[in-house]
Design an enzyme around this catalytic site. Structure first.
Site, PDB file in Angstrom:
ATOM      1  N   TYR B 440       0.810  -1.236   0.000  1.00  0.00           N
ATOM      2  CA  TYR B 440       0.000   0.000   0.000  1.00  0.00           C
ATOM      3  C   TYR B 440       0.834   1.272   0.000  1.00  0.00           C
ATOM      4  O   TYR B 440       2.037   1.219   0.114  1.00  0.00           O
ATOM      5  CB  TYR B 440      -1.101  -0.024   1.047  1.00  0.00           C
ATOM      6  CG  TYR B 440      -0.783  -0.128   2.523  1.00  0.00           C
ATOM      7  CD1 TYR B 440       0.463   0.147   3.064  1.00  0.00           C
ATOM      8  CD2 TYR B 440      -1.812  -0.486   3.398  1.00  0.00           C
ATOM      9  CE1 TYR B 440       0.675   0.065   4.423  1.00  0.00           C
ATOM     10  CE2 TYR B 440      -1.602  -0.568   4.767  1.00  0.00           C
ATOM     11  CZ  TYR B 440      -0.350  -0.296   5.264  1.00  0.00           C
ATOM     12  OH  TYR B 440      -0.141  -0.377   6.608  1.00  0.00           O
ATOM     13  N   GLU B 441       0.165   2.374  -0.217  1.00  0.00           N
ATOM     14  CA  GLU B 441       0.830   3.684  -0.431  1.00  0.00           C
ATOM     15  C   GLU B 441       1.807   3.625  -1.598  1.00  0.00           C
ATOM     16  O   GLU B 441       2.865   4.242  -1.569  1.00  0.00           O
ATOM     17  CB  GLU B 441       1.574   4.145   0.843  1.00  0.00           C
ATOM     18  CG  GLU B 441       0.741   4.261   2.077  1.00  0.00           C
ATOM     19  CD  GLU B 441      -0.491   5.123   1.894  1.00  0.00           C
ATOM     20  OE1 GLU B 441      -0.515   5.969   0.994  1.00  0.00           O
ATOM     21  OE2 GLU B 441      -1.444   4.932   2.665  1.00  0.00           O
ATOM     22  N   GLY B 442       1.425   2.905  -2.653  1.00  0.00           N
ATOM     23  CA  GLY B 442       2.303   2.752  -3.803  1.00  0.00           C
ATOM     24  C   GLY B 442       3.136   1.508  -3.638  1.00  0.00           C
ATOM     25  O   GLY B 442       4.054   1.481  -2.814  1.00  0.00           O
TER      26      GLY B 442
END
Lengths: 596, 596
Positions: B440-442
């Site tokens: 997550y978050e890229g």
């Protein structure tokens, strides 16, 4: 929902072309496995895996096994029917002797079938896998009457098997085990103690469960030299072969664990259970080793199998998922975005897994063939050479294929972004299931120690020297072949690193054994990479010859590109492993335990 | 049961000695955080993490979150009370401006507190963490009335926050998003659409949830240039600040996922929900980027945090578990076996994790200080330099700390053998929880692309050149210092590899961007290793100076040995990363998609 297709084309290439299965037709069982028989068997195995076992994988994980108050255990929905199909199809006896109802076919075939079944449903495949391991131990060390009572039922799968080694306070160090055996007047023993982590210890798939149990006979020496092996059936068998009374063994609980939820991992309580000695008193480890070698190769295949199924699903997703554009301009301009397989980083990930899988599969076939030779050849020298190979490669295969298999399942999961973390997509199950293979049948650190401490120095290093010479001869033979250059130069380089690492251990670990321990894991990985490189070079040669003979096919072209990817991107790691080995143990042994 | 102790001594060494926190006393908030205040705050944070949050980690994982028919979500037992303690202690507002009820202390402190809380209970810490991320975006891009309505309640933790980016068909490529916003006469918007993977999207810990939502205003351009950011409260807020009607947003379901079970990951349905524009129309990504940079550093810390707690538990087990004997003879002859920490392979594993953790923690403190400078300095040049650092290091930290954090959790689990696979011991939870941070978050592949594609070339490579020059200057300054030789020579070597890799990308990726994509992940890892080496060299210098000044302590001695271990065993990987980068994209781009 994840899916699976058995890699029949790749298996065919390995059996037919690379390892020329038919060359072994002088060995018992091989001639029966003619090309068309092989195709039929593997085709049926593929269907069973794809259509029967794979659909039960996710549901089995979600449902898990349930232990009831009476100690009985229910497997997930559908498992009973599927197990019936497996046993009725004779799949458990594929390579066991016809004498006990098996088909006597080569282990090479049964390990291939094992790969398909593990890819489709690892937790399910363990019920049969453990049965085959127990069968192998009984075949070698069982007394004639034990064989005749237990083997036919185990080969048919009417009864299943387990191995009981671990206790709460001991796993690796079995010399500490406390389970007791008291000799009775009739030659049997009363077994008492607690065993943990017993896979398939209790379930509803079979009428009886044949436990092989390590225990210490009263008065036996302390340590590993006082450990004996016993056969302890869940239900006692009457003289006429019918089932009698329940024995004093029961499942105390099942573990709540990270993965393989559909396999029941049991705490087994032995309470004056009746058992019979297998082999000799205090020589229990001999019988267990037979089972463990069999099991270790099987566990190596689990690593490959999870990597394969994870790869297939990641590829499907990478072709399907539209997200972003290629760095070199749109590749699917008619769509809102390009499929993510256009991105180099996605291809890097996929090719890393694929290059691993195909080399690992070649290693398994190669080693399974050696296993067949070791057990079936009439030539003592051939048997010894094959046995050397098995001893050397078993820890490498177990360690490297399960470490890599897990890492690959993680990489494949990563392709899915957030969806990879969600149970529904099935990728996270592959990761959780693959994780256990690094741990059981000897944690991978123990495999590495087994390699450097036992297998490497054994018989003056004969097995390793033979392997080095074989690789070197191959490199010399094809060194002048221009088309083989991208394969031979890196192979020779890797072999050089492995030989330097071996030499360093010989020079530095005899006097200071901590240097062997400090380099063991890196040595195992270095060995695996070099063996993979050899497999790739062999496969490349055969692929080039086939292309020269009858033209390129997509399969053969892909094989060569994947092989070059391995040489360029994966094999360079040998440098780091060698550097680490040569660093030795000094720094890591410097601190007192309290400093950690 | 797993346990946790906050690494206060290591944090103190970094803040006081390595980075000399007090040098920044000219910046707002720093002088308030005098040594004794820091000690008090971090001591309290440690207690909260160890005594309140950690005991809820296993139970939270087992219980998970439950969504009820009305769409409400219940968090696990104890979470409400614990969250109350966190909010009442003012922990969410530690580094937010006093204007909105925060304490205005440096981010350097709040990221340290974040590490403790994530180690103790990652799923729990996300409720507050996401609130802080949303707060950061509102602080920068919110309109004054939005700030005054939402920020005080979010800083206090009475209300929590979320970020809503992902939709079923788009994650990385937010230009594809379909959620719509229709402008109303009163200046508000009606938001409709479905968002997935919304962490803390619905729960029972707060009276209101402030969703920051990316959506496309009717008539806006296609793609990322038509995306706007909105604030959409779960419950509408009356003019007097009291809570009014429920807004048209609800949790449609919660995901069944691999880990962080105690954090509710929601499908959020927006059905004509009322929202207000944050920042300008069609410039939604600007606001989101503020939140994402904040969040990415926070996620990097999650990687470190899971690695730290996994390490601590593995060490405890390795000291306690008796199994086998040292290769150099019994070390605990009075016991039935030696503790497994006598084995080099166990120490190798533990030191690998420890060396990672301590370098990673130094990187986090270093970068958090830069964040404070970037936001608080009055000197524009200083701010720019700090901002350069943040931009460059954020993807490196996110990618390297979460990849490594997960790998370390797996290694720590491996120390436990079979017990590591059993839920009861808690190690497998660390692995499952740590896994999400890579995604997550890229996803980390995206971090790598962000690094090579954006952060590296930005402003003519200014940020990277500054970093290279700083490392080079340090190496030159201490190159003649005999005691520093084991650190400086490998550091210079690694920097050389990083510079060669950078040069190769400059020369080969401009015309062929696939070469950047092909090398991105290796470049990120190479960058991380070099930065780690720099941290280790800095720490070693400070440790040596302290020993020279006032004598050795166990902490300082261990620091130096761990640093040497890093240089000898871990840093050599730079060679392989460089070799891979220089291989380029040709082989991996050769195959058509169908060939995979």
């Amino acid at each position: 929902m994840p899916s699976y297709k058995a890699p029949l084309e790749d298996v065919g290439f390995l059996l037919d072309d690379v390892f020329q299965f038919d060359r072994y037709n002088n060995l018992p069982g091989f001639a029966d496995a003619s090309p068309d028989v092989r195709e039929a068997i593997l085709g049926e195995a593929a269907k069973l895996a794809e259509q029967v076992l794979q659909p039960l994988n996710r549901s089995g994980d979600m449902e898990g096994c349930v232990r009831h108050e009476d100690g009985s255990v229910t497997t997930p929905k559908g498992f009973k029917e599927a197990f019936k199909q497996v046993t009725e199809g004779g799949w458990l006896g594929l390579s066991t002797p016809t004498e006990y109802g098996g088909q006597g076919l080569p282990v090479t075939l049964s390990q291939t079938v094992n790969e398909f079944q593990c890819s489709a449903n690892m937790a399910f495949s363990m019920y049969g896998g453990l049965t085959m391991g127990a069968t192998a131990a009984l075949l070698v060390h069982g007394k004639p009457e034990q064989k005749s009572v237990f083997l036919p039922k185990m080969v048919s799968g009417e009864w299943t098997g387990t191995m009981n080694l671990t206790e709460p306070h001991c796993g690796t160090d079995l010399g500490l085990l406390r389970t007791k055996a008291a000799k009775q007047g009739d030659g049997s023993y009363k077994i008492s103690g607690t065993k943990i982590f017993i896979s398939a210890g209790e379930h509803d798939l079979a009428d009886n469960i044949i436990h092989l149990v390590l225990a210490r006979i009263e008065g036996a020496p302390a340590g590993i030299k006082g450990v004996s092996l016993f056969v302890v059936p869940k239900v006692l068998v009457n003289k006429d072969g019918s089932l009698g009374e329940r024995n004093g063994v029961s499942c105390g609980s099942i573990e709540h664990k990270m993965g393989i939820h559909a396999n029941s991992t049991c705490v087994m309580n032995y309470d004056n259970a009746t058992g019979w000695l297998i082999g000799e008193e205090n020589k229990g480890m001999q019988g267990m080793f037979v089972m463990m070698n069999e099991a270790r190769l099987g566990v190596a295949v689990q690593g490959l199998a999870q990597s394969e199924v994870a790869y297939q699903n990641a590829v499907a997703y990478a072709k399907d998922r539209l997200q972003g554009r290629s760095l070199t301009g749109p590749k699917a301009p008619d769509k809102p975005a390009d499929p993510i397989i256009v991105h180099p980083d996605v291809r890097r990930t996929l090719l890393t897994i694929r290059a691993f899988n195909e080399a690992a599969r070649a290693m398994v076939v190669w080693t399974a063939l050696k296993s067949d030779v070791a057990h079936r050849s009439e030539d003592a020298k051939e048997r010894q050479a094959a046995d050397d190979h098995m001893g050397l490669m078993t820890p490498v295969l177990k360690g490297v294929l399960t470490d890599g298999g897990f890492a690959n399942a993680v990489s494949a999961q990563q392709m899915f972004g957030g969806h990879g973390y969600i149970a529904e997509w099935g990728m996270e199950q592959f990761v959780r299931d693959a994780r256990i293979a690094m741990i059981y049948e000897g944690a991978n650190g123990i495999q590495a120690l087994d390699l450097v401490g036992r297998k490497l120095p054994r018989d003056g290093g004969r097995a390793a020297m033979t392997f080095f010479a074989e690789v070197d001869a191959f490199a010399k033979e094809h060194g002048a072949d221009e088309a083989m250059k991208p394969f031979i130069a890196p192979l020779s380089n890797a072999l050089g690193h492995l030989q330097q690492g071996t030499m360093w251990l010989m020079n530095n670990a005899m006097m200071k054994p901590d240097n062997a321990g400090a380099g063991a894991t890196d040595y195992m990985q270095l060995f695996g990479l070099t063996a993979f490189a050899y497999m790739w070079a062999k496969m490349a040669k055969v692929a080039q010859d086939k292309i020269a003979a009858s033209g390129a096919t997509p399969y053969l072209t892909t094989k060569l590109v994947t092989g070059r990817f391995f040489m360029e991107r994966m094999l360079p790691e040998t440098t780091v492993h060698l550097a680490r080995i040569q660093t030795g143990a000094a720094t890591m042994m410097e601190l007192p335990a309290e400093a950690f």
